[in-house]
Scaffold this active site. Structure first.
Site, short mmCIF file in Angstrom:
data_model
loop_
_atom_site.label_atom_id
_atom_site.label_comp_id
_atom_site.label_asym_id
_atom_site.label_seq_id
_atom_site.Cartn_x
_atom_site.Cartn_y
_atom_site.Cartn_z
N LYS A 1 0.82 -1.21 0.00
CA LYS A 1 0.00 0.00 0.00
C LYS A 1 0.86 1.25 0.00
O LYS A 1 0.47 2.26 -0.58
CB LYS A 1 -0.97 0.00 1.19
CG LYS A 1 -2.11 -0.98 0.99
CD LYS A 1 -3.32 -0.66 1.84
CE LYS A 1 -4.47 -1.61 1.54
NZ LYS A 1 -5.60 -1.48 2.45
N LYS B 1 -3.32 -10.98 -6.56
CA LYS B 1 -4.62 -11.39 -5.98
C LYS B 1 -5.75 -10.50 -6.50
O LYS B 1 -5.51 -9.33 -6.87
CB LYS B 1 -4.55 -11.38 -4.45
CG LYS B 1 -4.72 -10.03 -3.83
CD LYS B 1 -5.09 -10.09 -2.34
CE LYS B 1 -5.26 -8.67 -1.86
NZ LYS B 1 -5.67 -8.44 -0.54
N LYS C 1 -10.23 -5.60 -4.25
CA LYS C 1 -11.34 -4.64 -4.33
C LYS C 1 -10.94 -3.37 -5.05
O LYS C 1 -11.73 -2.74 -5.71
CB LYS C 1 -11.74 -4.24 -2.90
CG LYS C 1 -12.77 -5.08 -2.24
CD LYS C 1 -13.21 -4.38 -0.95
CE LYS C 1 -13.21 -5.31 0.23
NZ LYS C 1 -12.36 -4.99 1.33
P1 TYM Z 1 -10.12 -7.27 3.45
O1 TYM Z 1 -11.24 -6.33 3.71
O2 TYM Z 1 -9.06 -6.87 2.48
O3 TYM Z 1 -10.67 -8.67 2.97
C1 TYM Z 1 -11.67 -9.37 3.70
C2 TYM Z 1 -11.43 -10.86 3.68
O4 TYM Z 1 -11.36 -11.34 2.35
C3 TYM Z 1 -10.16 -12.10 2.16
N1 TYM Z 1 -9.69 -11.87 0.78
C4 TYM Z 1 -9.50 -12.85 -0.12
N2 TYM Z 1 -9.64 -14.18 -0.04
C5 TYM Z 1 -9.37 -14.90 -1.16
N3 TYM Z 1 -8.97 -14.34 -2.33
C6 TYM Z 1 -8.81 -13.01 -2.45
N4 TYM Z 1 -8.44 -12.48 -3.61
C7 TYM Z 1 -9.09 -12.19 -1.30
N5 TYM Z 1 -9.04 -10.85 -1.08
C8 TYM Z 1 -9.41 -10.68 0.20
C9 TYM Z 1 -9.18 -11.52 3.17
O5 TYM Z 1 -8.16 -12.44 3.48
C10 TYM Z 1 -10.08 -11.24 4.34
O6 TYM Z 1 -10.27 -12.40 5.13
N6 TYM Z 1 -7.37 -6.63 7.55
C11 TYM Z 1 -8.51 -7.28 6.99
C12 TYM Z 1 -9.80 -6.91 7.69
C13 TYM Z 1 -9.76 -7.13 9.15
C14 TYM Z 1 -9.86 -8.37 9.84
C15 TYM Z 1 -9.80 -8.02 11.22
C16 TYM Z 1 -9.98 -9.69 9.43
C17 TYM Z 1 -9.65 -6.15 10.07
N7 TYM Z 1 -9.68 -6.71 11.33
C18 TYM Z 1 -9.86 -9.03 12.20
C19 TYM Z 1 -10.04 -10.67 10.41
C20 TYM Z 1 -9.97 -10.33 11.77
C21 TYM Z 1 -8.65 -6.87 5.54
O7 TYM Z 1 -8.15 -5.88 5.11
O8 TYM Z 1 -9.45 -7.70 4.82
#
Ligand code: TYM
Length: 332
Positions: free
Chosen positions: A115, A197, A200
């Protein structure tokens, strides 16, 4: 005596319509887990502002993300569903935990590196300390299991390290959380650059399948997906595009890689891509219908979020009190 259920916590940033990757990597499992575990799911809006957000969009996307959780099977009578900024204890615990996290651990996080490379004009403190807030999200509820995709493994590892360090200094406080990473679909890749990957924030619309894409849009994206020139459906490191499509197909149909290879033996990529697209449409359509129904009833949605915030605040206050006492903050 009935044994207490184990605790699950997970969250998603409301930074745009979530993707097929978010769904198969994480959210799809949330509904199933709530039968066996005590689950808490959060729309983590505080994480989202590490990158500049339009305030009106952030507000709208926060509701939309909550509606998508519900549409994906999160049941508010079984789980707690809330918005992170409605529970101040996350930020409060985050401060304490930050004092138990070496600076070097933060600078070596992949997501921080990515990032900051992407937004060189805004490498802010939040971007660096974000994993501490994520550790607070998890540890605040005495979490045992965290359903996530592969890309969050490193952040979870950091949360485990912080918990172990804190427990070592002040005696047992936090359970050490484990990740729950699915066997297939843990890392869905971009349809245009399959070495990256699916994200979003990708600006190439064809690279990302969004949860609310219409069926014809989904089919078009799969037809345009990057493959290779040997026209053979086989999973292999040298064929990242085809392997990614096979993973998606496997995640959506439950078929193994061997079954998929057999199914498309002697057939071209055209047939294969159509089948993958159709399997995704079949999985997403019921979620989309339910999403539109839920989002139309703003009052119902806000009511769930209010109740969720109340329950989460109550659960969080207990742990925060314990931590404040252990580190020596005066209580009057
Ligand atoms: P975030 O918002 O980027 O993504 C949410 C969840 O989706 C999964 N993910 C994917 N899985 C498979 N293939 C992909 N291309 C893909 N892109 C995203 C992520 O692994 C995630 O599980 N930091 C975290 C949010 C968060 C969180 C937490 C998660 C904040 N606090 C506490 C678990 C526990 C994040 O940015 O996810």
């Amino acid at each position: 005596m009935e044994q207490q259920k184990k605790r699950v916590f997970s969250g998603i940033q409301p930074t745009g319509t979530f993707t097929l990757g978010n769904y198969v990597g994480a959210v799809r499992n949330w509904g199933a887990l709530q039968e066996e575990y005590d689950c808490i799911y959060s729309v983590v809006d505080q994480h989202a502002i590490t990158v500049r957000q339009n305030p009106a969009d952030l507000r709208r996307q926060t509701r939309e993300t909550a509606a998508l959780f519900l549409a994906s099977g999160v049941d508010p009578s079984k789980s707690i569903l809330f918005v992170q900024s409605h529970v101040p204890a996350h930020a409060q615990l985050s401060w304490v935990l930050g004092c138990f996290c070496p600076f070097g651990d933060l600078t070596r996080m992949h997501q921080f590196k990515e990032k900051s490379a992407k937004h060189p004009e805004d490498i802010n403190g939040g971007l660096l300390t974000y994993p501490i807030l994520m550790a607070a999200d998890i540890l605040l509820y005495g979490t045992d299991l965290v359903p996530i995709g592969k890309d969050q493994k490193q952040h979870l590892e950091l949360a485990r390290n912080i918990a172990q360090r804190f427990n070592g200094i002040y005696s047992e406080t936090f359970p050490i959380p484990d990740g729950y990473i699915p066997k297939v679909g843990a890392k869905v890749m971009s349809l245009q650059e399959p070495e990256k990957k699916m994200s979003k924030s990708d600006t190439n619309a064809n690279a990302v399948v969004r949860m609310l894409d219409e069926p014809d849009v989904i089919m078009k994206k799969f037809k345009r997906a990057v493959t290779d020139s040997d026209n053979c459906v086989r999973a292999d490191e040298t064929k990242p595009g085809v392997t990614n499509l096979m993973s998606i197909y496997s995640a959506c149909t439950g078929k193994s890689f061997e079954e998929i290879e057999r199914e498309f033996e002697g057939k071209g990529y055209g047939d294969f891509k159509t089948a993958v697209g159709e399997s995704v449409v079949a999985v997403l359509r019921p979620v989309q219908d339910e999403y539109h129904r839920i989002l139309a009833d703003k009052e119902y949605l806000d009511d769930i979020l209010k109740q969720g915030a109340e329950k989460a605040n109550a659960a969080a206050a207990k742990m925060l009190r314990k931590v404040y006492k252990k580190v020596g903050f005066l209580s009057l």
